[in-house]
Design a protein around this motif. Structure first.
Motif, PDB file in Angstrom:
ATOM      1  N   ARG A   1       0.823  -1.214   0.000  1.00 45.13           N
ATOM      2  CA  ARG A   1       0.000   0.000   0.000  1.00 45.13           C
ATOM      3  C   ARG A   1       0.857   1.264   0.000  1.00 45.13           C
ATOM      4  O   ARG A   1       0.521   2.258  -0.661  1.00 45.13           O
ATOM      5  CB  ARG A   1      -0.944  -0.030   1.203  1.00 45.13           C
ATOM      6  N   VAL A   2       1.954   1.222   0.729  1.00 46.59           N
ATOM      7  CA  VAL A   2       2.866   2.374   0.701  1.00 46.59           C
ATOM      8  C   VAL A   2       3.473   2.527  -0.692  1.00 46.59           C
ATOM      9  O   VAL A   2       3.546   3.639  -1.238  1.00 46.59           O
ATOM     10  CB  VAL A   2       3.959   2.244   1.778  1.00 46.59           C
ATOM     11  N   LEU A   3       3.904   1.413  -1.280  1.00 40.49           N
ATOM     12  CA  LEU A   3       4.433   1.476  -2.642  1.00 40.49           C
ATOM     13  C   LEU A   3       3.383   2.004  -3.616  1.00 40.49           C
ATOM     14  O   LEU A   3       3.702   2.776  -4.528  1.00 40.49           O
ATOM     15  CB  LEU A   3       4.897   0.088  -3.087  1.00 40.49           C
ATOM     16  N   ALA A   4       2.126   1.590  -3.424  1.00 40.79           N
ATOM     17  CA  ALA A   4       1.059   2.073  -4.300  1.00 40.79           C
ATOM     18  C   ALA A   4       0.945   3.589  -4.247  1.00 40.79           C
ATOM     19  O   ALA A   4       0.774   4.254  -5.281  1.00 40.79           O
ATOM     20  CB  ALA A   4      -0.270   1.417  -3.917  1.00 40.79           C
ATOM     21  N   LEU A   5       1.063   4.160  -3.051  1.00 39.60           N
ATOM     22  CA  LEU A   5       1.017   5.612  -2.908  1.00 39.60           C
ATOM     23  C   LEU A   5       2.215   6.276  -3.571  1.00 39.60           C
ATOM     24  O   LEU A   5       2.087   7.283  -4.284  1.00 39.60           O
ATOM     25  CB  LEU A   5       0.976   5.991  -1.431  1.00 39.60           C
ATOM     26  N   GLU A   6       3.399   5.715  -3.333  1.00 39.97           N
ATOM     27  CA  GLU A   6       4.620   6.360  -3.804  1.00 39.97           C
ATOM     28  C   GLU A   6       4.822   6.217  -5.308  1.00 39.97           C
ATOM     29  O   GLU A   6       5.472   7.077  -5.921  1.00 39.97           O
ATOM     30  CB  GLU A   6       5.821   5.783  -3.057  1.00 39.97           C
TER      31      GLU A   6
ATOM     32  N   GLU B   1       2.229   8.124  -9.180  1.00 42.58           N
ATOM     33  CA  GLU B   1       2.526   9.233 -10.095  1.00 42.58           C
ATOM     34  C   GLU B   1       3.369   8.787 -11.284  1.00 42.58           C
ATOM     35  O   GLU B   1       3.451   9.494 -12.297  1.00 42.58           O
ATOM     36  CB  GLU B   1       3.249  10.362  -9.361  1.00 42.58           C
ATOM     37  N   HIS B   2       3.982   7.607 -11.159  1.00 41.96           N
ATOM     38  CA  HIS B   2       4.802   7.083 -12.254  1.00 41.96           C
ATOM     39  C   HIS B   2       4.050   6.080 -13.118  1.00 41.96           C
ATOM     40  O   HIS B   2       4.649   5.419 -13.976  1.00 41.96           O
ATOM     41  CB  HIS B   2       6.058   6.421 -11.686  1.00 41.96           C
ATOM     42  N   GLY B   3       2.748   5.960 -12.894  1.00 39.26           N
ATOM     43  CA  GLY B   3       1.958   5.029 -13.684  1.00 39.26           C
ATOM     44  C   GLY B   3       2.167   3.582 -13.307  1.00 39.26           C
ATOM     45  O   GLY B   3       1.922   2.668 -14.109  1.00 39.26           O
ATOM     46  N   ILE B   4       2.613   3.334 -12.073  1.00 34.88           N
ATOM     47  CA  ILE B   4       2.862   1.985 -11.589  1.00 34.88           C
ATOM     48  C   ILE B   4       1.823   1.636 -10.528  1.00 34.88           C
ATOM     49  O   ILE B   4       1.663   2.382  -9.553  1.00 34.88           O
ATOM     50  CB  ILE B   4       4.267   1.862 -10.975  1.00 34.88           C
ATOM     51  N   THR B   5       1.107   0.554 -10.715  1.00 32.60           N
ATOM     52  CA  THR B   5       0.146   0.101  -9.715  1.00 32.60           C
ATOM     53  C   THR B   5       0.768  -1.032  -8.892  1.00 32.60           C
ATOM     54  O   THR B   5       1.607  -1.789  -9.380  1.00 32.60           O
ATOM     55  CB  THR B   5      -1.155  -0.400 -10.359  1.00 32.60           C
ATOM     56  N   VAL B   6       0.325  -1.129  -7.646  1.00 31.38           N
ATOM     57  CA  VAL B   6       0.824  -2.162  -6.735  1.00 31.38           C
ATOM     58  C   VAL B   6      -0.376  -2.738  -5.995  1.00 31.38           C
ATOM     59  O   VAL B   6      -1.116  -2.006  -5.326  1.00 31.38           O
ATOM     60  CB  VAL B   6       1.843  -1.601  -5.722  1.00 31.38           C
ATOM     61  N   ASN B   7      -0.561  -4.035  -6.102  1.00 36.15           N
ATOM     62  CA  ASN B   7      -1.686  -4.705  -5.463  1.00 36.15           C
ATOM     63  C   ASN B   7      -1.241  -6.034  -4.866  1.00 36.15           C
ATOM     64  O   ASN B   7      -0.177  -6.561  -5.205  1.00 36.15           O
ATOM     65  CB  ASN B   7      -2.797  -4.955  -6.494  1.00 36.15           C
TER      66      ASN B   7
ATOM     67  N   VAL C   1      -6.710   0.290 -10.576  1.00 34.21           N
ATOM     68  CA  VAL C   1      -6.730  -0.504  -9.347  1.00 34.21           C
ATOM     69  C   VAL C   1      -5.337  -0.473  -8.738  1.00 34.21           C
ATOM     70  O   VAL C   1      -4.383  -0.970  -9.328  1.00 34.21           O
ATOM     71  CB  VAL C   1      -7.131  -1.967  -9.617  1.00 34.21           C
ATOM     72  N   THR C   2      -5.219   0.125  -7.559  1.00 37.31           N
ATOM     73  CA  THR C   2      -3.924   0.124  -6.884  1.00 37.31           C
ATOM     74  C   THR C   2      -4.133   0.195  -5.375  1.00 37.31           C
ATOM     75  O   THR C   2      -5.131   0.757  -4.900  1.00 37.31           O
ATOM     76  CB  THR C   2      -3.017   1.268  -7.379  1.00 37.31           C
ATOM     77  N   GLY C   3      -3.214  -0.425  -4.639  1.00 37.91           N
ATOM     78  CA  GLY C   3      -3.330  -0.476  -3.186  1.00 37.91           C
ATOM     79  C   GLY C   3      -4.402  -1.421  -2.684  1.00 37.91           C
ATOM     80  O   GLY C   3      -4.789  -1.371  -1.521  1.00 37.91           O
ATOM     81  N   ALA C   4      -4.874  -2.307  -3.561  1.00 47.10           N
ATOM     82  CA  ALA C   4      -5.983  -3.195  -3.217  1.00 47.10           C
ATOM     83  C   ALA C   4      -5.486  -4.601  -2.891  1.00 47.10           C
ATOM     84  O   ALA C   4      -4.416  -5.012  -3.330  1.00 47.10           O
ATOM     85  CB  ALA C   4      -6.984  -3.269  -4.368  1.00 47.10           C
TER      86      ALA C   4
END
Length: 266
Positions: free
Chosen positions: A169-174, A177-183, A236-239
């Protein structure tokens, strides 16, 4: 939808089970695939054979996450060989079956190294490349229902999976802005070697405590990973997506059905 990222994916622990199914699913979606394994080289080569059957050209590396700093370098090696990196699937993991009061620190640390330190370092390497490319990307971390729900005898595993959820979730926030999602994808009991089922077909009715009364199939998890890795999941990110046959809904309902205290014993 963001589909500019490299059609190259790395799947750690892809020699069997969920990792193997995910590597094949991504290859079927047109990704070149990097495959890592710890000990099962034959299993990794079988995954590579299945990837080749889709028309893709896989790359394979040995990857020992008990030394996560050294192991993370494999991300760059595979990305260089495959010509880029758009998707990382942190799937490799290990577990424990020992009460915390009896556990030595070395055992605690070995599980955390594989299940939390390794995914952090691999994601860091992958995300740096994605940011530098300017084309975005996807990171999917395989956790477990135990990212949320505890299990006796699995203290370091649960701690690592819960930590990986919050790291994601922290990576998703950071990285947004670079167009990278993390789930994260949180499987329940899946019929794989890790659960002692050696990729056997799940038997319906064999898990009466689950709303869907059977273990899951690795391909059912891989389908969710493939969606999150694809352009359709660009918002979809941080999910966390639970793939558990409804197991995690059974808390009070399941507890009320227990007729003994056998659950207290490992």
């Amino acid at each position: 939808m963001n589909d500019t990222y490299d059609k190259v994916a790395i799947v750690t622990g892809a020699d069997s089970g969920i990792g193997k199914a995910t590597a094949v699913a991504l290859a079927e979606q047109g990704f070149e695939v990097g495959i890592t394994y710890h000990r099962d080289e034959d299993g990794a080569e079988e995954t590579a054979r299945l990837v080749r059957a889709t028309g893709r050209a896989p790359a394979v590396r040995q990857h020992d996450l008990t030394d996560p700093v050294r192991a993370a370098a494999v991300v760059d090696e595979l990305a260089d060989e495959l010509g880029g990196l758009g998707v990382l699937v942190n799937n490799a993991g290990t577990g424990s079956h020992e009460p915390l009061l009896e556990m030595g620190y070395d055992r605690w640390r070995s599980v955390l190294a594989v299940d939390l330190d390794g995914p952090f370092l691999c994601a860091q390497r992958a995300a740096r490349r994605m940011v530098a490319s300017g084309r975005g990307g996807r990171v999917v971390n395989i956790t477990s229902v135990h990212e949320e729900y505890p299990k006796m005898g699995s203290g370091p595993y649960c701690a690592a999976k819960g930590g990986l959820r919050m790291l994601s979730r922290v990576l998703a926030l950071e990285l947004a802005e670079h167009g990278i999602t993390v789930n994260t994808v949180a499987p329940g009991e899946i019929a794989t070697p890790m659960t002692g089922q050696e990729d056997m077909p799940p038997q319906t009715g064999s898990r009466p405590g689950n709303p869907i009364p059977r273990p899951g199939d690795a391909r059912e998890v891989a389908a969710v990973v493939a969606f999150l890795a694809g352009p359709a999941a660009s918002y979809v990110t941080g999910a966390t997506v639970f793939v558990d046959g409804g197991m995690t809904m059974m808390g009070p309902q399941g507890a009320s059905a227990l007729g003994s205290s056998d659950w207290r014993s490992l």
